[in-house]
Write a protein that holds these residues in place. Sequence first.
Motif, mmCIF file in Angstrom:
data_model
loop_
_atom_site.group_PDB
_atom_site.id
_atom_site.type_symbol
_atom_site.label_atom_id
_atom_site.label_comp_id
_atom_site.label_asym_id
_atom_site.label_seq_id
_atom_site.Cartn_x
_atom_site.Cartn_y
_atom_site.Cartn_z
ATOM 1 N N SER A 156 9.649 5.197 -2.979
ATOM 2 C CA SER A 156 8.268 4.815 -2.715
ATOM 3 C C SER A 156 7.498 6.023 -2.188
ATOM 4 C CB SER A 156 8.204 3.688 -1.667
ATOM 5 O OG SER A 156 8.864 2.536 -2.138
ATOM 6 N N ALA A 157 6.300 6.216 -2.686
ATOM 7 C CA ALA A 157 5.474 7.328 -2.221
ATOM 8 C C ALA A 157 4.807 6.983 -0.896
ATOM 9 C CB ALA A 157 4.409 7.663 -3.258
ATOM 10 N N VAL A 158 4.724 7.956 -0.017
ATOM 11 C CA VAL A 158 3.768 7.867 1.083
ATOM 12 C C VAL A 158 2.422 8.143 0.418
ATOM 13 C CG1 VAL A 158 3.029 8.827 3.295
ATOM 14 C CG2 VAL A 158 5.473 8.658 2.751
ATOM 15 N N GLN A 159 1.718 7.081 0.075
ATOM 16 C CA GLN A 159 0.605 7.195 -0.858
ATOM 17 C C GLN A 159 -0.444 8.203 -0.417
ATOM 18 O OE1 GLN A 159 0.320 5.942 -3.850
ATOM 19 N NE2 GLN A 159 2.110 4.603 -3.864
ATOM 20 N N SER A 190 -0.069 10.807 1.236
ATOM 21 C CA SER A 190 0.395 12.193 1.226
ATOM 22 C C SER A 190 0.057 12.889 -0.089
ATOM 23 C CB SER A 190 1.901 12.260 1.487
ATOM 24 O OG SER A 190 2.649 11.789 0.379
ATOM 25 N N PHE A 191 -0.254 12.108 -1.114
ATOM 26 C CA PHE A 191 -0.615 12.657 -2.416
ATOM 27 C C PHE A 191 -2.123 12.580 -2.609
ATOM 28 C CE2 PHE A 191 3.810 11.524 -2.990
ATOM 29 C CZ PHE A 191 4.314 12.558 -3.763
ATOM 30 N N ALA A 192 -2.695 13.654 -3.120
ATOM 31 C CA ALA A 192 -4.125 13.694 -3.424
ATOM 32 C C ALA A 192 -4.329 14.638 -4.598
ATOM 33 C CB ALA A 192 -4.939 14.166 -2.214
ATOM 34 N N PRO A 193 -5.361 14.406 -5.416
ATOM 35 C CA PRO A 193 -5.614 15.313 -6.539
ATOM 36 C C PRO A 193 -5.741 16.760 -6.061
ATOM 37 C CG PRO A 193 -6.961 13.344 -6.733
ATOM 38 C CD PRO A 193 -6.308 13.274 -5.382
ATOM 39 N N ASN A 194 -5.031 17.643 -6.732
ATOM 40 C CA ASN A 194 -5.027 19.086 -6.446
ATOM 41 C C ASN A 194 -4.341 19.448 -5.130
ATOM 42 O OD1 ASN A 194 -6.439 19.833 -8.847
ATOM 43 N ND2 ASN A 194 -8.333 19.128 -7.889
ATOM 44 N N ARG A 195 -3.677 18.494 -4.482
ATOM 45 C CA ARG A 195 -2.837 18.812 -3.315
ATOM 46 C C ARG A 195 -1.427 19.077 -3.801
ATOM 47 N NH1 ARG A 195 -2.643 14.343 1.060
ATOM 48 N NH2 ARG A 195 -4.674 15.237 1.634
ATOM 49 N N SER A 196 -0.839 20.139 -3.294
ATOM 50 C CA SER A 196 0.486 20.533 -3.761
ATOM 51 C C SER A 196 1.584 19.600 -3.274
ATOM 52 C CB SER A 196 0.783 21.958 -3.298
ATOM 53 O OG SER A 196 2.123 22.310 -3.569
ATOM 54 N N THR A 197 1.512 19.162 -2.019
ATOM 55 C CA THR A 197 2.653 18.503 -1.392
ATOM 56 C C THR A 197 2.542 16.980 -1.382
ATOM 57 O OG1 THR A 197 1.610 18.704 0.782
ATOM 58 C CG2 THR A 197 3.096 20.478 0.099
ATOM 59 N N GLY A 198 3.696 16.327 -1.270
ATOM 60 C CA GLY A 198 3.740 14.880 -1.128
ATOM 61 C C GLY A 198 5.136 14.432 -0.729
ATOM 62 N N LEU A 199 5.229 13.213 -0.193
ATOM 63 C CA LEU A 199 6.494 12.658 0.286
ATOM 64 C C LEU A 199 6.807 11.347 -0.411
ATOM 65 C CD1 LEU A 199 6.346 13.169 4.169
ATOM 66 C CD2 LEU A 199 8.269 13.846 2.715
ATOM 67 N N LEU A 200 8.084 11.143 -0.723
ATOM 68 C CA LEU A 200 8.587 9.867 -1.209
ATOM 69 C C LEU A 200 9.831 9.524 -0.399
ATOM 70 C CD1 LEU A 200 7.880 11.758 -4.035
ATOM 71 C CD2 LEU A 200 7.775 9.409 -4.887
ATOM 72 N N TYR A 201 10.101 8.225 -0.253
ATOM 73 C CA TYR A 201 11.213 7.810 0.608
ATOM 74 C C TYR A 201 11.757 6.464 0.147
ATOM 75 C CZ TYR A 201 8.066 4.442 2.824
ATOM 76 O OH TYR A 201 7.217 3.380 3.060
ATOM 77 N N ASP A 202 12.927 6.124 0.671
ATOM 78 C CA ASP A 202 13.574 4.847 0.383
ATOM 79 C C ASP A 202 13.322 3.902 1.561
ATOM 80 O OD1 ASP A 202 15.235 2.691 -0.053
ATOM 81 O OD2 ASP A 202 16.926 3.900 -0.751
ATOM 82 N N PRO A 203 12.491 2.886 1.392
ATOM 83 C CA PRO A 203 12.180 1.993 2.523
ATOM 84 C C PRO A 203 13.356 1.165 2.991
ATOM 85 C CG PRO A 203 11.194 1.170 0.496
ATOM 86 C CD PRO A 203 11.745 2.526 0.175
ATOM 87 N N GLN A 204 14.454 1.145 2.232
ATOM 88 C CA GLN A 204 15.656 0.468 2.716
ATOM 89 C C GLN A 204 16.403 1.315 3.746
ATOM 90 O OE1 GLN A 204 16.811 -2.731 1.843
ATOM 91 N NE2 GLN A 204 14.711 -2.806 1.132
ATOM 92 N N ALA A 232 0.812 -1.208 0.000
ATOM 93 C CA ALA A 232 0.000 0.000 0.000
ATOM 94 C C ALA A 232 0.847 1.260 0.000
ATOM 95 C CB ALA A 232 -0.931 0.006 1.216
ATOM 96 N N GLU A 233 1.998 1.207 0.649
ATOM 97 C CA GLU A 233 2.853 2.384 0.700
ATOM 98 C C GLU A 233 4.145 2.163 -0.072
ATOM 99 O OE1 GLU A 233 0.400 4.914 2.946
ATOM 100 O OE2 GLU A 233 2.200 5.238 1.804
ATOM 101 N N THR A 234 4.211 1.141 -0.871
ATOM 102 C CA THR A 234 5.452 0.816 -1.550
ATOM 103 C C THR A 234 5.288 0.987 -3.042
ATOM 104 O OG1 THR A 234 5.953 -0.797 0.168
ATOM 105 C CG2 THR A 234 7.191 -0.967 -1.889
ATOM 106 N N GLY A 235 6.170 1.737 -3.647
ATOM 107 C CA GLY A 235 6.105 1.971 -5.076
ATOM 108 C C GLY A 235 6.760 0.848 -5.840
#
Length: 369
Positions: A140-143, A145-159, A38-41
Amino acid sequence: MQAAPAEMLTARVCAPAMLLTACSFPEFHLHLVHDQGAETGPSPASAANRAPTAQALLSQGQQPTTAESRTMDATLRCMSANVWRSGVLTPEGTRQNRIPALCEAITAHSPYLLGVQEANEWAKDDRRLLEEVQERIGLSAVQHSFAPNRSTGLLYDPQMMELVEWEPVSEANAGFGGTALFDVGRPFFLSVIVVHLSHQSAPLALHQASLVNDRARRVADRRQPPGAERAEASLVFGDVNQPDLFHPCAPPEPSPQDLPAANLAYRFKGRAGAETVNRDVAELFERCRWHNVAHLLAEQTSDAQEQARLLAPTGRNGGFAVDRVLVTQSVAPAVSNLRHVDIPSDHRTLVWELAPERIDPALTTRRHV
Protein backbone atom coordinates in the motif's frame (compact mmCIF):
# COMPACT_ATOMS: atom_id res chain seq x y z
CA MET A 1 9.68 27.29 12.85
CA GLN A 2 7.12 28.06 10.16
CA ALA A 3 3.96 26.02 9.70
CA ALA A 4 3.10 24.32 6.42
CA PRO A 5 -0.31 25.73 5.45
CA ALA A 6 0.00 24.94 1.76
CA GLU A 7 0.23 21.19 2.17
CA MET A 8 -1.89 19.40 4.71
CA LEU A 9 -0.63 16.84 7.15
CA THR A 10 -2.30 13.48 6.69
CA ALA A 11 -2.48 11.03 9.56
CA ARG A 12 -4.04 7.63 9.85
CA VAL A 13 -4.71 7.03 13.53
CA CYS A 14 -4.86 3.63 15.15
CA ALA A 15 -7.94 4.50 17.20
CA PRO A 16 -10.71 5.81 14.89
CA ALA A 17 -12.46 7.51 17.79
CA MET A 18 -9.42 9.60 18.58
CA LEU A 19 -9.85 13.24 17.54
CA LEU A 20 -6.98 15.61 16.88
CA THR A 21 -7.14 19.27 15.98
CA ALA A 22 -4.66 21.81 14.75
CA CYS A 23 -4.24 23.05 18.31
CA SER A 24 -2.82 19.64 19.29
CA PHE A 25 0.36 20.47 17.37
CA PRO A 26 0.46 24.24 16.88
CA GLU A 27 3.39 24.09 14.45
CA PHE A 28 1.41 22.16 11.87
CA HIS A 29 -1.89 22.23 10.05
CA LEU A 30 -3.46 18.80 10.49
CA HIS A 31 -5.88 16.91 8.32
CA LEU A 32 -6.90 13.44 9.43
CA VAL A 33 -7.95 10.71 7.06
CA HIS A 34 -9.71 7.86 8.81
CA ASP A 35 -9.17 4.32 7.64
CA GLN A 36 -11.45 4.30 4.62
CA GLY A 37 -8.92 3.31 2.00
CA ALA A 38 -7.18 6.67 1.69
CA GLU A 39 -3.81 5.13 2.46
CA THR A 40 -4.57 1.58 1.39
CA GLY A 41 -3.76 0.24 -2.04
CA PRO A 42 -5.55 -2.51 -3.93
CA SER A 43 -5.47 -6.09 -2.75
CA PRO A 44 -3.33 -7.70 -5.45
CA ALA A 45 -4.19 -11.14 -6.75
CA SER A 46 -0.56 -11.37 -7.92
CA ALA A 47 0.80 -11.24 -4.36
CA ALA A 48 -0.45 -14.66 -3.32
CA ASN A 49 2.54 -15.20 -1.05
CA ARG A 50 1.52 -12.31 1.21
CA ALA A 51 -0.76 -12.37 4.21
CA PRO A 52 -4.39 -11.57 3.36
CA THR A 53 -5.38 -7.93 3.52
CA ALA A 54 -7.48 -6.49 6.34
CA GLN A 55 -10.44 -6.20 3.96
CA ALA A 56 -10.11 -9.86 2.97
CA LEU A 57 -9.92 -10.98 6.59
CA LEU A 58 -13.01 -8.99 7.51
CA SER A 59 -14.92 -10.45 4.59
CA GLN A 60 -14.06 -13.91 5.95
CA GLY A 61 -15.28 -13.00 9.42
CA GLN A 62 -11.76 -12.77 10.84
CA GLN A 63 -10.15 -9.84 12.64
CA PRO A 64 -7.26 -8.16 10.83
CA THR A 65 -3.89 -7.54 12.42
CA THR A 66 -3.92 -4.28 14.40
CA ALA A 67 -1.39 -2.23 16.29
CA GLU A 68 -2.64 -3.79 19.51
CA SER A 69 -2.35 -7.40 18.35
CA ARG A 70 0.80 -7.08 16.24
CA THR A 71 3.68 -8.96 17.87
CA MET A 72 7.09 -7.43 18.42
CA ASP A 73 8.97 -10.49 17.17
CA ALA A 74 8.18 -9.84 13.50
CA THR A 75 11.21 -8.82 11.44
CA LEU A 76 10.60 -6.11 8.86
CA ARG A 77 12.24 -6.65 5.49
CA CYS A 78 13.00 -3.23 4.01
CA MET A 79 14.07 -2.11 0.54
CA SER A 80 15.40 1.07 -1.05
CA ALA A 81 15.02 1.20 -4.83
CA ASN A 82 16.04 3.87 -7.30
CA VAL A 83 13.59 2.92 -10.04
CA TRP A 84 15.47 4.94 -12.71
CA ARG A 85 13.29 7.41 -14.54
CA SER A 86 10.09 5.98 -13.06
CA GLY A 87 10.65 2.63 -14.77
CA VAL A 88 9.08 3.97 -17.94
CA LEU A 89 11.64 6.27 -19.60
CA THR A 90 15.13 6.01 -21.08
CA PRO A 91 17.86 8.59 -20.41
CA GLU A 92 16.87 10.13 -23.76
CA GLY A 93 13.26 10.54 -22.60
CA THR A 94 11.68 7.93 -24.86
CA ARG A 95 9.14 5.48 -23.47
CA GLN A 96 10.40 2.10 -22.25
CA ASN A 97 8.08 0.19 -19.94
CA ARG A 98 10.18 -1.61 -17.32
CA ILE A 99 7.42 -1.65 -14.68
CA PRO A 100 6.58 -5.39 -14.96
CA ALA A 101 10.24 -6.43 -14.70
CA LEU A 102 10.88 -3.86 -11.96
CA CYS A 103 7.98 -5.09 -9.85
CA GLU A 104 8.95 -8.71 -10.39
CA ALA A 105 12.47 -7.95 -9.14
CA ILE A 106 11.05 -6.17 -6.08
CA THR A 107 8.54 -8.86 -5.15
CA ALA A 108 11.28 -11.50 -5.35
CA HIS A 109 12.48 -10.07 -2.03
CA SER A 110 9.02 -9.57 -0.46
CA PRO A 111 9.67 -6.24 1.27
CA TYR A 112 7.32 -4.97 3.95
CA LEU A 113 8.63 -1.41 3.59
CA LEU A 114 9.73 0.01 0.24
CA GLY A 115 11.15 3.47 -0.40
CA VAL A 116 11.58 4.53 -4.03
CA GLN A 117 13.48 7.28 -5.77
CA GLU A 118 13.06 8.67 -9.30
CA ALA A 119 9.36 7.78 -9.20
CA ASN A 120 8.44 11.22 -10.61
CA GLU A 121 5.84 9.82 -13.05
CA TRP A 122 3.97 7.54 -10.65
CA ALA A 123 1.51 10.12 -9.33
CA LYS A 124 0.68 11.60 -12.75
CA ASP A 125 -2.35 10.66 -14.88
CA ASP A 126 -4.60 9.97 -11.88
CA ARG A 127 -1.86 7.83 -10.29
CA ARG A 128 -2.18 5.18 -12.94
CA LEU A 129 1.41 3.96 -12.55
CA LEU A 130 1.26 4.03 -8.76
CA GLU A 131 -1.90 1.93 -8.79
CA GLU A 132 -0.26 -0.56 -11.15
CA VAL A 133 2.81 -0.82 -8.91
CA GLN A 134 0.65 -1.37 -5.80
CA GLU A 135 -1.25 -4.08 -7.63
CA ARG A 136 1.89 -5.84 -8.80
CA ILE A 137 3.95 -5.74 -5.60
CA GLY A 138 1.16 -6.11 -3.04
CA LEU A 139 2.02 -3.07 -0.94
CA SER A 140 0.00 0.00 0.00
CA ALA A 141 1.29 3.46 -0.86
CA VAL A 142 1.59 6.22 1.67
CA GLN A 143 -0.51 8.18 -0.76
CA HIS A 144 0.62 11.67 0.21
CA SER A 145 4.26 10.66 -0.11
CA PHE A 146 3.78 10.54 -3.89
CA ALA A 147 3.24 13.67 -5.96
CA PRO A 148 3.70 14.51 -9.65
CA ASN A 149 7.38 15.24 -10.36
CA ARG A 150 8.42 14.22 -6.82
CA SER A 151 11.20 11.68 -6.84
CA THR A 152 10.52 9.86 -3.58
CA GLY A 153 7.67 7.80 -2.16
CA LEU A 154 6.90 5.09 0.41
CA LEU A 155 4.94 1.84 0.23
CA TYR A 156 4.33 -0.57 3.09
CA ASP A 157 2.51 -3.71 4.21
CA PRO A 158 -0.33 -2.70 6.58
CA GLN A 159 -0.36 -6.23 8.00
CA MET A 160 3.15 -5.63 9.37
CA MET A 161 3.11 -1.93 10.28
CA GLU A 162 0.49 0.74 10.82
CA LEU A 163 0.81 4.23 9.36
CA VAL A 164 0.18 6.71 12.18
CA GLU A 165 1.08 10.03 10.61
CA TRP A 166 2.47 11.69 7.51
CA GLU A 167 4.14 15.08 7.92
CA PRO A 168 4.78 16.78 4.56
CA VAL A 169 7.86 18.90 4.17
CA SER A 170 7.02 22.53 3.39
CA GLU A 171 10.36 23.49 1.84
CA ALA A 172 10.87 23.19 -1.91
CA ASN A 173 13.82 21.10 -3.13
CA ALA A 174 14.08 19.39 0.26
CA GLY A 175 15.33 16.08 -1.13
CA PHE A 176 12.38 14.22 0.45
CA GLY A 177 8.61 14.55 0.49
CA GLY A 178 7.94 14.23 4.21
CA THR A 179 8.22 12.03 7.27
CA ALA A 180 6.13 8.93 7.94
CA LEU A 181 5.47 7.66 11.45
CA PHE A 182 4.75 3.94 11.84
CA ASP A 183 3.51 1.72 14.63
CA VAL A 184 5.76 -1.35 14.49
CA GLY A 185 4.43 -3.08 17.59
CA ARG A 186 6.53 -1.30 20.20
CA PRO A 187 5.35 1.19 22.86
CA PHE A 188 6.94 3.93 20.71
CA PHE A 189 6.67 4.72 17.00
CA LEU A 190 9.31 4.64 14.22
CA SER A 191 9.83 7.66 11.94
CA VAL A 192 10.85 6.96 8.34
CA ILE A 193 12.19 9.24 5.59
CA VAL A 194 13.15 8.18 2.07
CA VAL A 195 15.59 10.61 0.47
CA HIS A 196 16.93 11.61 -2.92
CA LEU A 197 19.46 14.34 -2.24
CA SER A 198 20.74 16.77 -4.84
CA HIS A 199 23.05 15.47 -7.56
CA GLN A 200 23.80 18.99 -8.81
CA SER A 201 24.70 21.07 -5.77
CA ALA A 202 26.86 19.99 -2.84
CA PRO A 203 25.69 22.94 -0.66
CA LEU A 204 22.04 22.08 -1.37
CA ALA A 205 22.62 18.41 -0.54
CA LEU A 206 24.21 19.43 2.75
CA HIS A 207 21.21 21.62 3.59
CA GLN A 208 18.84 18.79 2.65
CA ALA A 209 20.71 16.38 4.92
CA SER A 210 20.43 18.84 7.80
CA LEU A 211 16.69 19.13 7.21
CA VAL A 212 16.32 15.33 7.12
CA ASN A 213 18.17 15.01 10.42
CA ASP A 214 15.89 17.60 12.02
CA ARG A 215 12.55 16.25 10.79
CA ALA A 216 13.31 12.57 11.37
CA ARG A 217 14.21 13.19 15.00
CA ARG A 218 11.51 15.74 15.77
CA VAL A 219 8.71 13.63 14.31
CA ALA A 220 10.03 10.58 16.19
CA ASP A 221 9.85 12.62 19.40
CA ARG A 222 6.73 14.68 18.85
CA ARG A 223 3.88 12.24 18.48
CA GLN A 224 4.18 9.12 20.59
CA PRO A 225 1.63 7.08 22.57
CA PRO A 226 0.90 8.49 26.05
CA GLY A 227 3.51 7.37 28.56
CA ALA A 228 5.73 5.73 25.94
CA GLU A 229 9.42 5.60 26.72
CA ARG A 230 11.39 7.98 24.52
CA ALA A 231 13.29 5.98 21.90
CA GLU A 232 14.16 8.52 19.18
CA ALA A 233 13.68 5.66 16.73
CA SER A 234 14.21 6.70 13.14
CA LEU A 235 15.14 5.21 9.79
CA VAL A 236 16.43 7.24 6.80
CA PHE A 237 17.36 5.66 3.49
CA GLY A 238 17.61 6.26 -0.22
CA ASP A 239 19.85 7.82 -2.84
CA VAL A 240 22.12 10.23 -0.95
CA ASN A 241 24.08 11.04 -4.13
CA GLN A 242 27.14 12.04 -2.09
CA PRO A 243 30.28 10.03 -1.25
CA ASP A 244 30.37 8.02 1.95
CA LEU A 245 32.92 8.25 4.74
CA PHE A 246 36.21 6.60 3.96
CA HIS A 247 36.47 3.01 5.16
CA PRO A 248 39.72 1.04 4.86
CA CYS A 249 37.86 -2.15 3.93
CA ALA A 250 35.86 -0.57 1.11
CA PRO A 251 36.78 -1.11 -2.54
CA PRO A 252 38.98 1.63 -4.05
CA GLU A 253 37.13 4.88 -4.74
CA PRO A 254 37.16 6.50 -8.19
CA SER A 255 39.49 9.36 -8.97
CA PRO A 256 38.30 12.60 -10.58
CA GLN A 257 39.58 11.30 -13.93
CA ASP A 258 37.23 8.32 -13.65
CA LEU A 259 34.05 10.42 -13.49
CA PRO A 260 32.16 12.65 -15.90
CA ALA A 261 32.97 16.31 -15.38
CA ALA A 262 29.37 16.98 -14.32
CA ASN A 263 29.85 14.74 -11.28
CA LEU A 264 32.92 16.57 -10.03
CA ALA A 265 30.85 19.53 -8.80
CA TYR A 266 29.39 17.61 -5.87
CA ARG A 267 31.54 14.51 -5.38
CA PHE A 268 34.87 16.27 -5.13
CA LYS A 269 36.08 19.65 -3.93
CA GLY A 270 39.27 21.67 -4.25
CA ARG A 271 41.28 22.86 -7.22
CA ALA A 272 41.88 20.78 -10.33
CA GLY A 273 44.76 18.41 -9.73
CA ALA A 274 44.35 18.67 -5.94
CA GLU A 275 40.79 17.41 -5.52
CA THR A 276 39.59 15.71 -2.38
CA VAL A 277 36.44 13.60 -2.01
CA ASN A 278 33.49 15.67 -0.74
CA ARG A 279 32.28 13.83 2.35
CA ASP A 280 30.38 16.75 3.87
CA VAL A 281 26.97 15.02 3.87
CA ALA A 282 28.35 11.78 5.32
CA GLU A 283 30.18 13.75 7.99
CA LEU A 284 26.99 15.64 8.91
CA PHE A 285 25.08 12.40 9.48
CA GLU A 286 27.96 10.95 11.50
CA ARG A 287 28.24 14.15 13.56
CA CYS A 288 24.50 13.98 14.24
CA ARG A 289 24.92 10.42 15.53
CA TRP A 290 23.37 8.47 12.67
CA HIS A 291 24.72 5.00 12.00
CA ASN A 292 25.43 4.02 8.41
CA VAL A 293 24.20 0.41 8.35
CA ALA A 294 26.82 -0.70 5.80
CA HIS A 295 29.63 0.57 8.03
CA LEU A 296 27.93 -0.74 11.16
CA LEU A 297 27.67 -4.29 9.81
CA ALA A 298 31.14 -4.18 8.21
CA GLU A 299 32.59 -3.47 11.64
CA GLN A 300 30.80 -6.51 13.06
CA THR A 301 32.61 -8.98 10.80
CA SER A 302 36.25 -9.85 10.13
CA ASP A 303 35.43 -11.39 6.73
CA ALA A 304 37.16 -9.14 4.19
CA GLN A 305 34.92 -10.30 1.34
CA GLU A 306 31.80 -9.55 3.36
CA GLN A 307 33.13 -6.12 4.28
CA ALA A 308 33.87 -5.34 0.64
CA ARG A 309 30.39 -6.51 -0.35
CA LEU A 310 28.70 -4.30 2.26
CA LEU A 311 30.77 -1.25 1.29
CA ALA A 312 30.68 -1.73 -2.49
CA PRO A 313 29.49 0.97 -4.90
CA THR A 314 25.75 0.93 -5.49
CA GLY A 315 25.78 2.26 -9.06
CA ARG A 316 25.87 -0.30 -11.84
CA ASN A 317 28.92 1.40 -13.34
CA GLY A 318 30.88 1.56 -10.10
CA GLY A 319 31.74 4.91 -8.58
CA PHE A 320 30.75 5.66 -4.99
CA ALA A 321 28.34 3.93 -2.61
CA VAL A 322 25.68 6.63 -2.90
CA ASP A 323 22.66 4.58 -1.77
CA ARG A 324 22.56 4.38 1.99
CA VAL A 325 20.62 3.21 5.06
CA LEU A 326 20.95 5.38 8.16
CA VAL A 327 19.50 4.72 11.61
CA THR A 328 19.48 6.50 14.94
CA GLN A 329 21.42 5.03 17.83
CA SER A 330 18.43 3.21 19.31
CA VAL A 331 17.70 1.44 16.02
CA ALA A 332 21.30 0.36 15.37
CA PRO A 333 20.97 -2.95 17.31
CA ALA A 334 17.86 -3.81 15.28
CA VAL A 335 19.30 -3.82 11.73
CA SER A 336 20.94 -6.76 9.97
CA ASN A 337 21.43 -8.64 6.72
CA LEU A 338 22.08 -5.69 4.40
CA ARG A 339 22.66 -6.72 0.81
CA HIS A 340 22.74 -5.28 -2.72
CA VAL A 341 20.40 -6.78 -5.31
CA ASP A 342 19.85 -6.14 -9.00
CA ILE A 343 16.73 -4.57 -10.47
CA PRO A 344 16.16 -2.97 -13.91
CA SER A 345 17.84 0.29 -12.90
CA ASP A 346 21.17 2.10 -13.04
CA HIS A 347 21.41 1.57 -9.26
CA ARG A 348 21.58 -1.62 -7.27
CA THR A 349 18.86 -1.93 -4.66
CA LEU A 350 19.44 -2.17 -0.91
CA VAL A 351 17.59 -4.83 1.10
CA TRP A 352 17.94 -5.19 4.86
CA GLU A 353 16.07 -6.41 7.92
CA LEU A 354 14.88 -4.49 10.96
CA ALA A 355 13.75 -6.30 14.13
CA PRO A 356 11.57 -3.87 16.15
CA GLU A 357 12.00 -5.85 19.36
CA ARG A 358 15.73 -5.04 19.27
CA ILE A 359 15.28 -1.26 19.19
CA ASP A 360 16.87 -0.04 22.42
CA PRO A 361 15.28 3.08 23.98
CA ALA A 362 18.29 3.47 26.27
CA LEU A 363 20.40 4.52 23.27
CA THR A 364 19.09 8.02 22.61
CA THR A 365 20.48 11.53 22.38
CA ARG A 366 19.51 14.52 24.47
CA ARG A 367 16.09 15.79 23.48
CA HIS A 368 15.96 19.11 21.63
CA VAL A 369 13.96 21.76 23.51
